[in-house]
Design an enzyme around this catalytic site. Structure first.
Site, PDB file in Angstrom:
ATOM      1  N   ASP A 135       0.823  -1.213   0.000  1.00 28.28           N
ATOM      2  CA  ASP A 135       0.000   0.000   0.000  1.00 28.28           C
ATOM      3  C   ASP A 135       0.854   1.259   0.000  1.00 28.28           C
ATOM      4  O   ASP A 135       1.868   1.351   0.687  1.00 28.28           O
ATOM      5  CB  ASP A 135      -0.915   0.041   1.218  1.00 28.28           C
ATOM      6  CG  ASP A 135      -1.764   1.297   1.206  1.00 28.28           C
ATOM      7  OD1 ASP A 135      -2.576   1.433   0.287  1.00 28.28           O
ATOM      8  OD2 ASP A 135      -1.574   2.162   2.065  1.00 28.28           O
ATOM      9  N   ASP A 287      -8.495   4.669   5.470  1.00 27.46           N
ATOM     10  CA  ASP A 287      -7.135   5.062   5.074  1.00 27.46           C
ATOM     11  C   ASP A 287      -6.608   6.112   6.052  1.00 27.46           C
ATOM     12  O   ASP A 287      -5.986   7.105   5.654  1.00 27.46           O
ATOM     13  CB  ASP A 287      -7.108   5.588   3.639  1.00 27.46           C
ATOM     14  CG  ASP A 287      -5.685   5.740   3.091  1.00 27.46           C
ATOM     15  OD1 ASP A 287      -4.735   5.261   3.749  1.00 27.46           O
ATOM     16  OD2 ASP A 287      -5.526   6.339   2.016  1.00 27.46           O
ATOM     17  N   GLY A 306      -2.345  12.442   2.839  1.00 26.47           N
ATOM     18  CA  GLY A 306      -3.004  11.677   3.888  1.00 26.47           C
ATOM     19  C   GLY A 306      -3.677  12.529   4.939  1.00 26.47           C
ATOM     20  O   GLY A 306      -3.191  13.599   5.295  1.00 26.47           O
TER      21      GLY A 306
END
Length: 402
Positions: A135, A287, A306
Site C-alpha cells: 500500500d 485510510d 493523507g
C-alpha cells in the site's frame, strides 16, 4: 441479555444474528437514546509504528480507533523496517502486543522494501499477516504482480492493492479536474488508478487469486470492478468516507485537503455512491493516515499525502448518508463492521462492541482528536453521532467523559 439501561438498544440485523454482546453495567445520561453496535473493523489504516512514531504511535492510533468505535484494524506495511520478512514483521507484532488496546491484524509487504522489484518472504509471514499489500505504491510490473498473486493464492492469502501507474502521475498532487485548472495545480489523472485496477482484475481472473482494491476514487474504477465481479472474479474493493462526501469543488488551499488518491469530481462521487448502493463497493475503510502538523502545513503542493480519519468515519457516514436517507443504518454497519470481517476473516467476539448516542452532535476540532494526526478536511464541522463507549475483549478501551 439483560439491558442495563432503559435507553440502551442493541442494534439487530440479519447478518449479525450471533451478535449478542454481554453489555456490562454502564452509566449513561438519562436524556439520550444509545445504541450498541458490533465493534467496527477498518482494513486500511496507518499506525506508523515502527519507524514513524512522531506521526502516530500504536497506543495513540488504537486509542483513536476505539474513539471511532473500532475494535479491529489492519495497519498497512509502509513502516521502518518494512514488514517484508518474518523478522521485520515481528518488530511490529511486538509493539502490537505491548501497546495496542484493540485487535490489530498487520499486513505483510508484497515486495522487499515495497520497492516492487523483489518478492517479499510471503511464506514466512503468512501465519501472522492478515493479507499482503504494498500500500502506497502500485506494483508496476505485470509479470511481478502475476507472480505475487500466484504465491498468495498458494498460501491462501489475499492480495490487497494500492493501484497507481507511476508513468501517469506527472508530478500531480490533486485531481486533474476543474479546481486544478482554475488554481494552477498539477493534477493526477483518473487513468493512473483505473488502468492498474483493470490490469489486476484481469490477472486475478487468470490466477484465481483473492484480490481487494484499496480506496477507489473514480467512476471508471467502479465500472471495471462491477464488470469483473459479474465475470466471477474473486475481487472486492473499498472506498473512504471522504470520497463519498466530497468532490474537488470543495477543495481549499490547505494541506488537510490532500490525500492519495485525491478527491475527485462530482461525477466520480456519484458513481461511488451508486457502487455503494448496488454492492460493487463492499467496504468503507478510512485510510487513516496521520502526519505531523508541520508535514500538513505546506499547502496542497508540498504537504504530505493523507488525512486522519478513523475517528470521523461513523459520524460522517451517519450524518451525510444515513440521516438524509441515501443508505440505511443497517447498510452502514454492513460496510464498516460486517463486510470487512467477512472478506478478511476477522472474527467478532461478543465482548467487542461500541455504544453511540446517535442524536448527540460532535464538533471536529484538533482538540477532539485522540490521534496524533490532526489534519482533516472536516475540521470545525458539526456531525451527528457521539461514541460513548467502546469495549474490546470485554474491556472498556474508550469511555466518554460525562
Amino acid at each position: 441479555m439483560t439491558k442495563k439501561a432503559d435507553n440502551l438498544t442493541i442494534f439487530r440485523m440479519e447478518a449479525l444474528e450471533s451478535f449478542s454482546p454481554c453489555v456490562e453495567e454502564v452509566s449513561l445520561p438519562s436524556d439520550g437514546n444509545f445504541v450498541v453496535f458490533p465493534g467496527f473493523c477498518d482494513v486500511h489504516v496507518h499506525l506508523r509504528e515502527p519507524g514513524f512514531s512522531y506521526k502516530e504511535t500504536m497506543k495513540s492510533g488504537t486509542l483513536a480507533s476505539a474513539h471511532g468505535g473500532f475494535t479491529a484494524v489492519c495497519p498497512m506495511p509502509n513502516l521502518k523496517p518494512v514488514p517484508d520478512s518474518a523478522e521485520n514483521l515481528k518488530v511490529q507484532l511486538d509493539i502490537i502486543e505491548k501497546d495496542a488496546c484493540i485487535h490489530v491484524y498487520p499486513y505483510g509487504a508484497l515486495t522487499v522494501g515495497e520497492q516492487g522489484e523483489v518478492p517479499a518472504d510471503l511464506e514466512a509471514m503468512a501465519k501472522d499477516a492478515i493479507a499482503f499489500s504494498d500500500d502506497g505504491k502500485g506494483i508496476q510490473s505485470e509479470e511481478m504482480m502475476r507472480s505475487l498473486m500466484l504465491k498468495a493464492k498458494a498460501l491462501g492469502k489475499m492480495v490487497v492493492a494500492h493501484c497507481e501507474v507511476n508513468d501517469l502521475l506527472h508530478g500531480g498532487y490533486i485531481h486533474d479536474g476543474e479546481y486544478a485548472k482554475a488554481h494552477g495545480h498539477r493534477g493526477i489523472c483518473s487513468e493512473s488508478e483505473w488502468a492498474q485496477i483493470e490490469r489486476d482484475c484481469r490477472l486475478a481472473e487468470e490466477t484465481g487469486c483473492a484480490y481487494h482494491v484499496c480506496h477507489i476514487s473514480t467512476k471508471e474504477s467502479v465500472d471495471i470492478i462491477r464488470k469483473a465481479k459479474a465475470r466471477g472474479v474473486n475481487g472486492t474493493c473499498e472506498t473512504g468516507p471522504h470520497y463519498l462526501i466530497m468532490d474537488d469543488s470543495m477543495l481549499e488551499e490547505d494541506g488537510k485537503f490532500k490525500m492519495n488518491p485525491p478527491i475527485r469530481s462530482k461525477e466520480d462521487k456519484e458513481a461511488l455512491l451508486e457502487g455503494l448502493l448496488d454492492g460493487t463497493i463492499d467496504i468503507v475503510a478510512t485510510d487513516h493516515a496521520p502526519h505531523s502538523e508541520e508535514e500538513k502545513s505546506r499547502g496542497l503542493e508540498k504537504s504530505a499525502f493523507g488525512i486522519t480519519g478513523i475517528e470521523t468515519c461513523f459520524p460522517l457516514m451517519y450524518t451525510h448518508l444515513v440521516k438524509p436517507g441515501v443508505i440505511s443504518l443497517e447498510k452502514l454497519i454492513e460496510l464498516i463492521a460486517v463486510n470487512p470481517r467477512k472478506r478478511f476473516g476477522i472474527p467478532l467476539e461478543n465482548g467487542d462492541y461500541t455504544i453511540w448516542d446517535l442524536e448527540k452532535k460532535i464538533k471536529v476540532t484538533k482538540e477532539w482528536f485522540l490521534s496524533e494526526g490532526k489534519a482533516s478536511p472536516f475540521e470545525n464541522k458539526e456531525l451527528y453521532g457521539c461514541c460513548v463507549k467502546t469495549v474490546c475483549g470485554s474491556k472498556a478501551v474508550y469511555s466518554l467523559e460525562v
